[in-house]
Write an enzyme that holds these catalytic residues in place. Structure first.
Site, PDB file in Angstrom:
ATOM      1  N   HIS A   1       0.866  -1.371   0.000  1.00  0.00           N
ATOM      2  CA  HIS A   1       0.131  -0.043  -0.250  1.00  0.00           C
ATOM      3  C   HIS A   1       0.977   1.274   0.066  1.00  0.00           C
ATOM      4  O   HIS A   1       0.716   2.168   0.946  1.00  0.00           O
ATOM      5  CB  HIS A   1      -0.922  -0.020   1.108  1.00  0.00           C
ATOM      6  CG  HIS A   1      -2.039   0.843   1.138  1.00  0.00           C
ATOM      7  ND1 HIS A   1      -3.042   0.811   0.439  1.00  0.00           N
ATOM      8  CD2 HIS A   1      -2.365   2.099   1.838  1.00  0.00           C
ATOM      9  CE1 HIS A   1      -3.726   1.739   0.408  1.00  0.00           C
ATOM     10  NE2 HIS A   1      -3.648   2.642   1.485  1.00  0.00           N
TER      11      HIS A   1
ATOM     12  N   THR B   1      -2.310   2.746  -4.872  1.00  0.00           N
ATOM     13  CA  THR B   1      -2.622   3.247  -3.596  1.00  0.00           C
ATOM     14  C   THR B   1      -3.597   4.371  -3.613  1.00  0.00           C
ATOM     15  O   THR B   1      -3.145   5.370  -4.303  1.00  0.00           O
ATOM     16  CB  THR B   1      -1.529   3.230  -2.903  1.00  0.00           C
ATOM     17  OG1 THR B   1      -0.616   2.179  -3.042  1.00  0.00           O
ATOM     18  CG2 THR B   1      -1.587   3.888  -1.628  1.00  0.00           C
ATOM     19  N   GLU B   2      -4.557   4.361  -2.771  1.00  0.00           N
ATOM     20  CA  GLU B   2      -5.574   5.718  -2.771  1.00  0.00           C
ATOM     21  C   GLU B   2      -6.038   6.051  -3.912  1.00  0.00           C
ATOM     22  O   GLU B   2      -6.530   7.098  -3.947  1.00  0.00           O
ATOM     23  CB  GLU B   2      -5.005   6.601  -1.916  1.00  0.00           C
ATOM     24  CG  GLU B   2      -4.178   6.184  -0.491  1.00  0.00           C
ATOM     25  CD  GLU B   2      -5.280   5.708   0.499  1.00  0.00           C
ATOM     26  OE1 GLU B   2      -6.264   6.172   0.309  1.00  0.00           O
ATOM     27  OE2 GLU B   2      -4.778   5.163   1.589  1.00  0.00           O
ATOM     28  N   LEU B   3      -6.321   5.250  -4.998  1.00  0.00           N
ATOM     29  CA  LEU B   3      -6.838   5.595  -6.182  1.00  0.00           C
ATOM     30  C   LEU B   3      -5.863   6.818  -6.844  1.00  0.00           C
ATOM     31  O   LEU B   3      -6.442   7.295  -7.718  1.00  0.00           O
ATOM     32  CB  LEU B   3      -8.126   5.937  -6.175  1.00  0.00           C
ATOM     33  CG  LEU B   3      -9.232   4.972  -5.805  1.00  0.00           C
ATOM     34  CD1 LEU B   3     -10.787   5.287  -5.793  1.00  0.00           C
ATOM     35  CD2 LEU B   3      -9.158   3.253  -6.607  1.00  0.00           C
TER      36      LEU B   3
ATOM     37  N   TRP C   1      -8.381   9.568  -4.133  1.00  0.00           N
ATOM     38  CA  TRP C   1      -9.755   9.522  -3.237  1.00  0.00           C
ATOM     39  C   TRP C   1      -9.791  10.350  -2.029  1.00  0.00           C
ATOM     40  O   TRP C   1     -10.872  10.207  -1.228  1.00  0.00           O
ATOM     41  CB  TRP C   1     -10.430   8.176  -3.545  1.00  0.00           C
ATOM     42  CG  TRP C   1      -9.972   7.461  -2.423  1.00  0.00           C
ATOM     43  CD1 TRP C   1      -8.975   7.209  -1.586  1.00  0.00           C
ATOM     44  CD2 TRP C   1     -10.489   6.046  -2.153  1.00  0.00           C
ATOM     45  NE1 TRP C   1      -8.765   6.103  -1.023  1.00  0.00           N
ATOM     46  CE2 TRP C   1      -9.979   5.121  -1.532  1.00  0.00           C
ATOM     47  CE3 TRP C   1     -11.809   5.393  -2.769  1.00  0.00           C
ATOM     48  CZ2 TRP C   1     -10.195   4.075  -0.887  1.00  0.00           C
ATOM     49  CZ3 TRP C   1     -12.033   4.081  -2.254  1.00  0.00           C
ATOM     50  CH2 TRP C   1     -11.262   3.304  -1.334  1.00  0.00           C
TER      51      TRP C   1
END
Length: 419
Positions: free
Chosen positions: A109, A145-147, A299
């Protein structure tokens, strides 16, 4: 007819201990295994087991109409295997139905794409291997990771052979358009871009239990009607959210599990609507337009950019010093050092260092295990400095090229002011 693409992200980081400056040179045990176990066991009981059982029941009830997608970080899989084997087995039971897609991401991540394509490739390969090992699944969809994505990343992902990429349906990206179609970027030829419908997703993930929200209490029939109303103006509704929404962020006492079951029942009962995996939707529907993601979009937070992880000097220095260590760490071939470094690449560590405050700051504080972002920074930098010490950081080719002492002093002064 409209198809709902449910995508749930499952992630747990290896949280740091309160690693003080006096621990440097005395302990190389950076991670709080007790806290990680406590949180994994809690989330398993509140979210993973009850929600997985509900999903399994829905798949058995609607085997042809109910499908969904997951991404599960490698660090979450590690902790499930160590602390919550029943949770891991419940995800494997879902995989065995054939109704669940598993999405590829960075194993740790991490934000590796921003600084190290070599490490990025290594982590997505490691995660792909984990999906094949745990779930006998070969992924065709990718989520960073995290869009986080832009045109360049979309092109890079397509070259790796993926068919679809997940992103955020940010207003500045879509303009007047809606996220309820498949899109492309100007840098790709056949990669389908699925953009999160953040309004409908956040109605469940964030607003569901907010008593001051005008739609509270949100009924399953109402939400299903909102979905059905999109018939004729869109083909897909991308409901993307953290899996811990169910039972952990929105407690069982809010009625979240009953809401979800009723929502699925009502959506399927209306106009032959269904639920598809990202992969299935990519095969069924064509792209309807192009979005030019020149800048990074994520996001996170109101700005939906990189500010959640690189918005202040603490975060930027921590990130920069981490990747300065990379070549030296890898040169050693020491797997303990390499694994410790990789656990420090997890984006949560710099996320906890966010200092802007306001409503976004409240969200960061909620997820942080530390009293303040300044403590998070100090514990992290202490761990990095111990890694550098273990490498022999005083040699002429010193991995950490700038001492963080001045910034640390400023942080300590700020910490005193905050108190």
């Amino acid at each position: 007819m409209v198809s709902v693409c449910l995508y749930f992200h499952v992630h747990q980081p290896h949280r740091l201990k309160n690693y003080h400056v006096l621990d440097i040179g005395r302990s190389d045990d950076y991670f709080d295994d007790d806290e990680n176990q406590r949180i994994m066991e809690r989330v398993t009981n509140k979210c993973y087991l009850p929600m997985n059982n509900l999903l399994l029941d829905l798949i058995n009830e609607y085997p042809d109409q109910f499908h969904l997608s997951f991404s599960i970080s490698g660090t979450a899989l590690e902790q499930m295997e160590a602390y919550a084997p029943k949770a891991l087995q419940s995800f494997q039971d879902l995989a065995a139905t054939g109704n669940v897609e598993f999405v590829n991401e960075t194993y740790h991540h991490s934000l590796a794409y921003l600084d190290s394509k070599e490490e990025f490739d290594r982590q997505i390969g490691q995660h792909r291997d984990a999906l094949e090992s745990y779930f006998n699944y070969t992924p065709t969809t990718f989520r960073n990771t995290e869009l986080i994505f832009n045109n360049e990343l979309a092109s890079y992902v397509e070259e790796k052979g993926y068919n679809a990429l997940l992103g955020e349906g940010a207003d500045h990206l879509l303009g007047w358009r809606e996220p309820n179609h498949i899109y492309e970027t100007p840098t790709t030829e056949d990669l389908d871009l699925f953009l999160r419908n953040y309004e409908l997703s956040d109605d469940i993930a964030f607003r569901f239990s907010n008593e001051s929200w005008k739609h509270h209490p949100l009924g399953a029939e109402t939400f299903a009607k909102w979905i059905d109303d999109i018939n004729g103006t869109g083909e897909i509704i991308n409901l993307f959210m953290d899996y811990e929404t169910f039972g952990e962020h929105q407690w069982a006492s809010t009625g979240i599990f009953d809401f979800f079951k009723g929502m699925v029942d009502n959506i399927i009962a209306s106009n032959d609507n269904d639920f598809l995996t990202i992969e299935q939707a990519s095969e069924r529907y064509d792209a309807r337009g192009e979005v030019d993601a020149h800048h990074y979009t994520s996001w996170a937070d109101a700005r939906r950019d990189l500010g959640a992880w690189q918005g202040n000097e603490l975060q930027r220095q921590a990130h920069d010093e981490l990747y300065k260590l990379e070549p030296y760490i890898k040169e050693t071939g020491n797997q303990d050092l390499i694994e410790a470094w990789r656990h420090l690449t997890t984006s949560d560590h710099v996320y906890y260092m966010y200092t802007d405050g306001m409503s976004d700051g409240d969200v960061h504080d909620h997820f942080s295990p530390y009293d303040s972002p300044y403590k998070s920074y100090m514990f992290y930098m202490n761990a990095l400095n111990d890694l550098a010490r273990r490498l022999g950081a005083t040699r002429s080719k010193q991995p950490i090229t700038e001492s963080p002492s001045t910034l640390l002093n400023n942080v300590e002064e700020e910490e005193r002011i905050q108190q």
